[in-house]
Structures are given as structure tokens and as C-alpha cells.
Design an enzyme around this catalytic site. Sequence first.
Site, short mmCIF file in Angstrom:
data_model
loop_
_atom_site.label_atom_id
_atom_site.label_comp_id
_atom_site.label_asym_id
_atom_site.label_seq_id
_atom_site.Cartn_x
_atom_site.Cartn_y
_atom_site.Cartn_z
N HIS A 104 0.87 -1.18 0.00
CA HIS A 104 0.00 0.00 0.00
C HIS A 104 0.91 1.23 0.00
O HIS A 104 2.03 1.18 0.50
CB HIS A 104 -0.87 0.08 1.26
CG HIS A 104 -1.77 -1.09 1.50
ND1 HIS A 104 -1.33 -2.26 2.06
CD2 HIS A 104 -3.10 -1.24 1.28
CE1 HIS A 104 -2.35 -3.10 2.17
NE2 HIS A 104 -3.44 -2.51 1.71
N ASP A 107 2.27 2.07 3.35
CA ASP A 107 3.21 1.10 3.93
C ASP A 107 4.64 1.57 3.75
O ASP A 107 5.47 1.45 4.65
CB ASP A 107 3.11 -0.28 3.25
CG ASP A 107 1.75 -0.91 3.37
OD1 ASP A 107 1.07 -0.65 4.37
OD2 ASP A 107 1.38 -1.69 2.46
N GLU A 235 -10.42 -7.12 -4.38
CA GLU A 235 -10.21 -8.18 -3.38
C GLU A 235 -11.47 -8.36 -2.52
O GLU A 235 -11.79 -7.49 -1.71
CB GLU A 235 -9.02 -7.85 -2.49
CG GLU A 235 -8.70 -8.93 -1.48
CD GLU A 235 -7.39 -8.65 -0.75
OE1 GLU A 235 -7.31 -8.98 0.44
OE2 GLU A 235 -6.46 -8.11 -1.38
N GLU A 271 -8.57 -14.07 -1.51
CA GLU A 271 -7.81 -14.40 -0.29
C GLU A 271 -8.47 -15.54 0.47
O GLU A 271 -9.69 -15.55 0.68
CB GLU A 271 -7.69 -13.18 0.63
CG GLU A 271 -6.93 -13.51 1.91
CD GLU A 271 -6.73 -12.32 2.82
OE1 GLU A 271 -6.90 -12.47 4.05
OE2 GLU A 271 -6.39 -11.23 2.30
N HIS A 274 -10.37 -14.53 3.69
CA HIS A 274 -11.59 -13.82 3.36
C HIS A 274 -12.68 -14.79 2.90
O HIS A 274 -13.87 -14.60 3.19
CB HIS A 274 -11.34 -12.77 2.29
CG HIS A 274 -10.46 -11.65 2.74
ND1 HIS A 274 -10.08 -10.62 1.90
CD2 HIS A 274 -9.89 -11.39 3.94
CE1 HIS A 274 -9.30 -9.78 2.57
NE2 HIS A 274 -9.17 -10.23 3.80
N ASP A 299 -4.21 -14.00 -2.58
CA ASP A 299 -3.53 -13.75 -1.31
C ASP A 299 -3.48 -15.07 -0.56
O ASP A 299 -4.51 -15.58 -0.09
CB ASP A 299 -4.27 -12.69 -0.49
CG ASP A 299 -3.86 -11.28 -0.86
OD1 ASP A 299 -3.05 -11.13 -1.79
OD2 ASP A 299 -4.34 -10.33 -0.22
N ASP A 310 -10.20 -12.26 10.85
CA ASP A 310 -9.19 -12.39 9.80
C ASP A 310 -7.81 -12.52 10.45
O ASP A 310 -7.12 -11.53 10.67
CB ASP A 310 -9.26 -11.14 8.91
CG ASP A 310 -8.55 -11.32 7.59
OD1 ASP A 310 -8.07 -12.42 7.32
OD2 ASP A 310 -8.48 -10.34 6.83
N ASP A 312 -5.08 -14.02 9.25
CA ASP A 312 -3.97 -13.85 8.30
C ASP A 312 -2.76 -14.70 8.67
O ASP A 312 -1.63 -14.18 8.77
CB ASP A 312 -3.56 -12.38 8.21
CG ASP A 312 -4.52 -11.56 7.36
OD1 ASP A 312 -5.19 -12.15 6.51
OD2 ASP A 312 -4.58 -10.33 7.55
#
Length: 439
Positions: A104, A107, A235, A271, A274, A299, A310, A312
Amino acid sequence: MKDLFPMVPRVAYEGPASDKELAFKYYDPEAVSGGPGGKTQKEALRFSVAFWHSMTGTGLDPFGSGTMQRPWDGISDPMEIARLRMRALFELTEKLSIPFFCFHDRDIAPEGESLRESNRKLDEIVAFTKELMASSPTRLLWGTANLFYNPRYAHGAATSPEPKVFAYAAAQAKKALEVTKELGGENFVFWGGREGYETLLNTDMKREQEDLARFLHMAVDYAKEIGFKGQFLIEPKPKEPTKHQYDSDAAACFGFLEEYDLLPHFKLNIETNHATLAGHTMQHELRYAREHGILGSVDANQGDELLGWDTDQFPTNLYGSTLAMYEILKNGGLHSGGLNFDAKVRRASFKPQDLAAAHVAGMDCMARGYAAAGRMIADGKIDKLLAERYKGWSEGLGASIAAGKETFASLEAYALDLKDIELESGRQEYLESLVNRYL
């Protein structure tokens, strides 16, 4: 230049017999993959490091402060931290034979007091990144704009009830798209961070979706203007941070893209975690996207089935990775997309070598799934059983229905005197055991 992660060696393939933590057991970057096109595993799997989790993640959670130990700890200058993080990203990708990274805008460079200042800082880091890329094989898989973190996006970005927020988000996305093009990004992603609602009592849902479509059309128009040839991706995610997000799953995204004439321009970045939150398997989401021609990128992560958010986590579920790679291979690969590790180490895994080990584990899992899925397709048993189950639709009555030659009246005439209809078994348990044989 001194290594930022000296405790992480250049990781090599050592085969399944290796018990070394930082060694590949199944991912052999230069080995021919056996998939479409005779590509190496590195070329076929197209792994990517997620800058936000791997470089900016601190281990902070609602119940405790950050735990991660990183080379920039104790440094106060945000721009110096940004440069160190970018250096560390390139060091990690090269040591792990990962060809891509994703980011991003916020980031890689700190946000300023104005958009003008934010853009200036971003330009400085982009120039630094281009210097690193000049002597590195690492490339940009995709870029995106962070349109969810700043308080201005509390009510959404493209779906905000405040036009000034829409304008700011458009300007930020414009810059992120320019930067992605400048760095040679192959895709640009829109994740609808806060593009949804908490309650319909204060939401004009039709207006918000129309505004979102208007925003995406502006992006398409600007990409043409600047000559950006990359693939646009959306996404899907059903919830978090909003209660309901407009891009809730692959089917919702397809319907939205079709309704607002965006299908020619967009595919999906699916993802795993998700998909879980949407009440689907990853295979379901990939299958839907593949069969509708909108599977663009992935992802690669996983969630905890006992937790409703989430998480991750890095992918280590071999069964899940195999079924995901089965759909990806059926798609002919991911083309300009890739397998991005949108995953973070657990809060208690705070050392830099844990970050490397997590990527090794994920890469081995996906590579092993890729090999197993390749065997499934080459063997052809599952495809054959699937074709046999629906063979009635290619002959006789079924073929006539499929060709549009029948009506309710003609089918009634056929069915009135039918006695017993003999069904075939679905053979689910056998099919699931077949998958186990390929693992």
C-alpha cells in the site's frame, strides 16, 4: 552493504529429508514445475511478500503492544525507517528466492500533514526503491492505496457521504497508480477497506455503490491516460472492518462489476481467509472466479477455523493448498497475478528468523499443493468422474434441454408416465480419498 537480517541465510532447496528450519523441502525455485508452459517453480508460483505485514507489522493487538524485533527498532526518523524497511524487503525476497512484493502507498512511506507532503515523501521512497530494483531481481506484483486507515475514511472512501473524502481518496489512488506504473507493477488492487456499512439506518446503499462504481471508472480512465497496462483487481471480503462490505465475495463482486459495466477491466484477487469469513472454502471462491473469467491473483494465507476474524496466518494446510492450486492450474495459472503472502507471523513469533521461517513454510505448502494438484489433473480420474456424473446432459433428453429445444409442456409430457428415476452415487468419500492419495 551490511545485512539487516544477518541471522537469515540465503535459503536453499534441500529436499523432503531436510530437518533444517530455513531450508526448502518442496519449493525448488529453478526446477521445472510440470505445470503449463514448462516454467520453473519460481516462474509458475510467482510468490510475493506483503510489505504491510512483513515490514510494517509490529505484533500489536487489542490486548497488548508490539513484540516484533526489527533492525529499525529505536530509530526515530520515519523516512530512515522507511528506507531500512525497503532494504530489508529486498534482502528478504532475494534470500528466499521470492520474485515479487506488494504494498500500500502508506506502507512504504509515512503520511504527511497534507497530501502534497505525503506525495513528496512517497516519491522519495519510490526513487530509493528504483535504485534497489536496478541491482535486484525483485519486482512489484501489485500496488494499492490505503483508503481505510486514516480517520478521514471512517465512513468509507469512495462510498463516503462526504464528497471531499471522495475527492481525497481519488487523488490518493491517482498517485498510487502512478507509483505502481513507475515501479513496473503488473497489477493494481482495490480492497474496499471501509466500503460498506455498519447499519442501513444511516446508509444510502444504492448511492454508495454507484459512487464506488464511478470511482473505479475514473481509475480505468486514468490508467488509459497514463498508459498503465497492468491488471486491475478487486479483493473480496465480507466483513471487517465494516459489518458488511460491498465486495463481500466473488459472486457479489461479479454482480457489481457486471451491473456497472466494469467487467472488461477488472478481475479478482482472492484471499483464503476472506473466503472463510464469507462462509466459503477457498476452492469455492477460486472456482467461481475461474468459471466467470475473473480469477486474477491470490492472497495466500489461512484463518483459524475456531476464530471468527481475519487472522492472516501463513498457509500450512496442505489439503487446502492442493485444492486451491487445482483451481489455479485449471485457470492456466495466474498470468500477471501471483501468490502473495498476505500473512503475518504470530505475535509470539517475534524474531526476524521467524519471519523467514514462516515464508519458507508457506512456500513449501503451496509448492507441495501445486505438485499434488498437477498429479490430480494429469491422472484425470477426478475429471473423468465429474464428466460421468453429468453425462446425461450430453445425450438424449439432457442434450435436448441444454440445446433449448424443450419447454415446460414437452417436459411434462415426458415426465407424466415416468416411474422410478435411478440416480447415481455422488461418491464424495471416494473423491476425497482420491485427493489424499495425491498429497
